[in-house]
Design a protein around this motif. Structure first.
Motif, PDB file in Angstrom:
ATOM      1  N   GLN A 172       0.830  -1.213   0.000  1.00 14.46           N
ATOM      2  CA  GLN A 172       0.000   0.000   0.000  1.00 14.46           C
ATOM      3  C   GLN A 172       0.861   1.259   0.000  1.00 14.46           C
ATOM      4  O   GLN A 172       0.463   2.290  -0.526  1.00 14.46           O
ATOM      5  CB  GLN A 172      -0.921  -0.029   1.230  1.00 14.46           C
ATOM      6  N   SER A 173       2.058   1.164   0.604  1.00 11.73           N
ATOM      7  CA  SER A 173       2.917   2.349   0.710  1.00 11.73           C
ATOM      8  C   SER A 173       3.450   2.804  -0.650  1.00 11.73           C
ATOM      9  O   SER A 173       3.875   3.941  -0.798  1.00 11.73           O
ATOM     10  CB  SER A 173       4.093   2.057   1.649  1.00 11.73           C
ATOM     11  N   PHE A 174       3.426   1.912  -1.644  1.00 13.04           N
ATOM     12  CA  PHE A 174       3.938   2.266  -2.980  1.00 13.04           C
ATOM     13  C   PHE A 174       3.261   3.531  -3.505  1.00 13.04           C
ATOM     14  O   PHE A 174       3.905   4.396  -4.095  1.00 13.04           O
ATOM     15  CB  PHE A 174       3.682   1.103  -3.952  1.00 13.04           C
ATOM     16  N   PHE A 175       1.964   3.647  -3.247  1.00  7.22           N
ATOM     17  CA  PHE A 175       1.168   4.687  -3.886  1.00  7.22           C
ATOM     18  C   PHE A 175       1.416   6.082  -3.300  1.00  7.22           C
ATOM     19  O   PHE A 175       0.927   7.069  -3.816  1.00  7.22           O
ATOM     20  CB  PHE A 175      -0.317   4.294  -3.849  1.00  7.22           C
ATOM     21  N   LYS A 176       2.209   6.147  -2.231  1.00 10.52           N
ATOM     22  CA  LYS A 176       2.548   7.457  -1.648  1.00 10.52           C
ATOM     23  C   LYS A 176       3.957   7.874  -2.051  1.00 10.52           C
ATOM     24  O   LYS A 176       4.513   8.814  -1.494  1.00 10.52           O
ATOM     25  CB  LYS A 176       2.474   7.375  -0.117  1.00 10.52           C
ATOM     26  N   THR A 177       4.574   7.153  -2.977  1.00  4.16           N
ATOM     27  CA  THR A 177       5.981   7.417  -3.320  1.00  4.16           C
ATOM     28  C   THR A 177       6.141   7.643  -4.823  1.00  4.16           C
ATOM     29  O   THR A 177       5.168   7.542  -5.584  1.00  4.16           O
ATOM     30  CB  THR A 177       6.865   6.203  -2.944  1.00  4.16           C
ATOM     31  N   THR A 178       7.389   7.890  -5.225  1.00  4.03           N
ATOM     32  CA  THR A 178       7.686   8.007  -6.655  1.00  4.03           C
ATOM     33  C   THR A 178       8.382   6.736  -7.162  1.00  4.03           C
ATOM     34  O   THR A 178       9.037   6.761  -8.206  1.00  4.03           O
ATOM     35  CB  THR A 178       8.599   9.222  -6.921  1.00  4.03           C
ATOM     36  N   ALA A 179       8.270   5.646  -6.400  1.00  4.34           N
ATOM     37  CA  ALA A 179       8.877   4.374  -6.818  1.00  4.34           C
ATOM     38  C   ALA A 179       8.314   3.943  -8.179  1.00  4.34           C
ATOM     39  O   ALA A 179       7.217   4.356  -8.566  1.00  4.34           O
ATOM     40  CB  ALA A 179       8.595   3.298  -5.774  1.00  4.34           C
ATOM     41  N   LYS A 180       9.093   3.111  -8.883  1.00  6.28           N
ATOM     42  CA  LYS A 180       8.666   2.693 -10.230  1.00  6.28           C
ATOM     43  C   LYS A 180       8.346   1.195 -10.262  1.00  6.28           C
ATOM     44  O   LYS A 180       8.888   0.423  -9.473  1.00  6.28           O
ATOM     45  CB  LYS A 180       9.771   3.010 -11.224  1.00  6.28           C
ATOM     46  N   ALA A 181       7.477   0.846 -11.185  1.00  2.00           N
ATOM     47  CA  ALA A 181       7.051  -0.548 -11.297  1.00  2.00           C
ATOM     48  C   ALA A 181       6.966  -0.956 -12.764  1.00  2.00           C
ATOM     49  O   ALA A 181       6.490  -0.185 -13.606  1.00  2.00           O
ATOM     50  CB  ALA A 181       5.690  -0.721 -10.622  1.00  2.00           C
ATOM     51  N   ILE A 182       7.461  -2.152 -13.032  1.00  2.00           N
ATOM     52  CA  ILE A 182       7.413  -2.706 -14.402  1.00  2.00           C
ATOM     53  C   ILE A 182       6.574  -3.979 -14.359  1.00  2.00           C
ATOM     54  O   ILE A 182       6.804  -4.858 -13.517  1.00  2.00           O
ATOM     55  CB  ILE A 182       8.844  -3.034 -14.899  1.00  2.00           C
ATOM     56  N   TYR A 183       5.599  -4.070 -15.245  1.00  2.00           N
ATOM     57  CA  TYR A 183       4.722  -5.250 -15.300  1.00  2.00           C
ATOM     58  C   TYR A 183       4.910  -5.935 -16.652  1.00  2.00           C
ATOM     59  O   TYR A 183       4.674  -5.333 -17.702  1.00  2.00           O
ATOM     60  CB  TYR A 183       3.262  -4.816 -15.120  1.00  2.00           C
ATOM     61  N   THR A 184       5.333  -7.181 -16.634  1.00  2.00           N
ATOM     62  CA  THR A 184       5.574  -7.912 -17.878  1.00  2.00           C
ATOM     63  C   THR A 184       4.435  -8.902 -18.112  1.00  2.00           C
ATOM     64  O   THR A 184       4.079  -9.675 -17.223  1.00  2.00           O
ATOM     65  CB  THR A 184       6.930  -8.659 -17.808  1.00  2.00           C
ATOM     66  N   ILE A 185       3.905  -8.856 -19.320  1.00  2.00           N
ATOM     67  CA  ILE A 185       2.759  -9.703 -19.685  1.00  2.00           C
ATOM     68  C   ILE A 185       3.187 -10.728 -20.742  1.00  2.00           C
ATOM     69  O   ILE A 185       3.896 -10.382 -21.694  1.00  2.00           O
ATOM     70  CB  ILE A 185       1.600  -8.850 -20.265  1.00  2.00           C
ATOM     71  N   ARG A 186       2.742 -11.976 -20.569  1.00  2.00           N
ATOM     72  CA  ARG A 186       3.029 -13.035 -21.549  1.00  2.00           C
ATOM     73  C   ARG A 186       1.717 -13.685 -21.968  1.00  2.00           C
ATOM     74  O   ARG A 186       0.765 -13.753 -21.168  1.00  2.00           O
ATOM     75  CB  ARG A 186       3.952 -14.086 -20.903  1.00  2.00           C
ATOM     76  N   ASN A 187       1.699 -14.176 -23.189  1.00  2.00           N
ATOM     77  CA  ASN A 187       0.528 -14.902 -23.690  1.00  2.00           C
ATOM     78  C   ASN A 187       0.075 -15.942 -22.643  1.00  2.00           C
ATOM     79  O   ASN A 187       0.861 -16.828 -22.262  1.00  2.00           O
ATOM     80  CB  ASN A 187       0.914 -15.605 -25.000  1.00  2.00           C
TER      81      ASN A 187
END
Ligand code: PPS
Length: 285
Positions: free
Chosen positions: A109-124
């Motif tokens: 939940q704390s992620f949303f109060k920061t400028t941290a970055k997130a990468i989401y990888t999608i595969r078939n």
């Protein structure tokens, strides 16, 4: 840590027990303090997690392969939700590279109060299903089904680990307009790894010269990773991975589902896909 193929129910998802505990999941969701320079590697299982662990490690070493040749992937880019996540992450110097399979609604939940970055990888998802089927045969903490047909049914049910692929992807896609969120495609990375490494560097604000980029691409290739004991899970004890029953770096291709799904299964899968993903604009090669 106990090795068990019994799953635990946490909120609305099931996850392998032993590897995960209610305490470790609570830590990830509710207690973890995100730092502004944290970088998250987020995936549904079997979608390119280990690949991103390697790429991120190499980007943050400016292409120097020493860290990926000397430190296990799970120590370099640890899973936040797993047993030991707290110990791994609390004292880790910044910038921390962090892995997770958590669905969006159980993410720190704390992620949303920061400028941290997130990468989401999608595969078939059909290739995810095939990859997970083989994984479940040798990963001793997984529920397995001998018959592929039975495994497809499990994959399409709410009993599959981390919830169904459809809900996982739809949950994370709600972040798609967030500037601190980058979506990658496993299939696109297979086609153009260099282009994707450059895209990731740009997103993270990392300036690597051409030689460093080339080193990331070379050291994150399927073959180099397959031969790297720090990334290929060969060091994991037999009670977790029975290496006589399978290997982590199996094929690393797109479209292996064509060798596994019958036409009837393919049709059924497509029907469910269309129904679940009707408002979502993604397609797979
Ligand atoms: S896990 O268990 O969720 O962490 O697994 P994950 O790493 O997400 O996925 C494993 C699959 O990714 C393939 N893989 C790669 N493909 C291409 N290039 C590279 N470098 C690479 N590294 C891992 C791995 O082979 C698994 O896919 P399958 O289809 O089973 O071969």
């Amino acid at each position: 840590m106990e090795v068990t193929n019994k799953y635990i129910q946490y909120e609305d998802v099931r996850v392998p027990g032993g590897v995960h505990t209610v305490e470790s999941l609570n830590y990830a969701w509710k207690e973890f303090e995100t730092r502004d320079d944290d970088v998250f590697n987020i995936t549904y299982p079997k979608s390119g997690t280990t690949w991103l662990q390697e790429i991120l490690s190499l980007i943050y070493s400016n292409g120097d392969p020493t860290p990926v040749k000397t430190t296990f992937s799970w120590d370099r880019v640890p899973w936040i939700e797993q047993h030991g996540g707290r110990q791994h992450l609390e004292n880790k110097p910044s910038p921390r590279l962090i892995t997770t399979h958590l669905p969006f609604h159980l993410f720190p939940q704390s992620f949303f109060k920061t400028t941290a970055k997130a990468i989401y990888t999608i595969r078939n998802p059909k290739d995810v299903c095939v990859s997970l089927y083989y994984f479940s045969k040798y990963a001793q903490f997984m529920e397995c089904r001998e018959d592929f047909q039975d495994f497809v049914s499990l994959f399409l049910s709410k009993d599959i680990i981390f919830g169904r692929w459809f809900e996982h992807v739809k949950g994370w896609l709600t972040m798609k307009n967030n500037p601190n969120f980058l979506i990658l495609s496993y299939e696109d990375m297979l086609k153009d790894l260099k282009g994707n490494v450059i895209k990731i560097c740009k997103f993270l604000g990392k300036e690597l010269n051409d030689a460093a980029i080339d080193s990331v691409v070379e050291n994150a290739s399927f073959q180099v990773m397959k031969d790297n004991p720090m990334s290929n899970y060969s060091a994991v004890p037999k009670e977790f991975f029975d290496k006589e029953k399978g290997k982590f770096h199996r094929k690393g291709i797109a479209g292996d589902h064509k060798n596994h799904f019958t036409p009837a299964q393919e049709e059924e899968f497509e029907r469910i896909y269309k129904d679940c993903m009707k408002d979502i604009n993604i397609s797979f090669a």
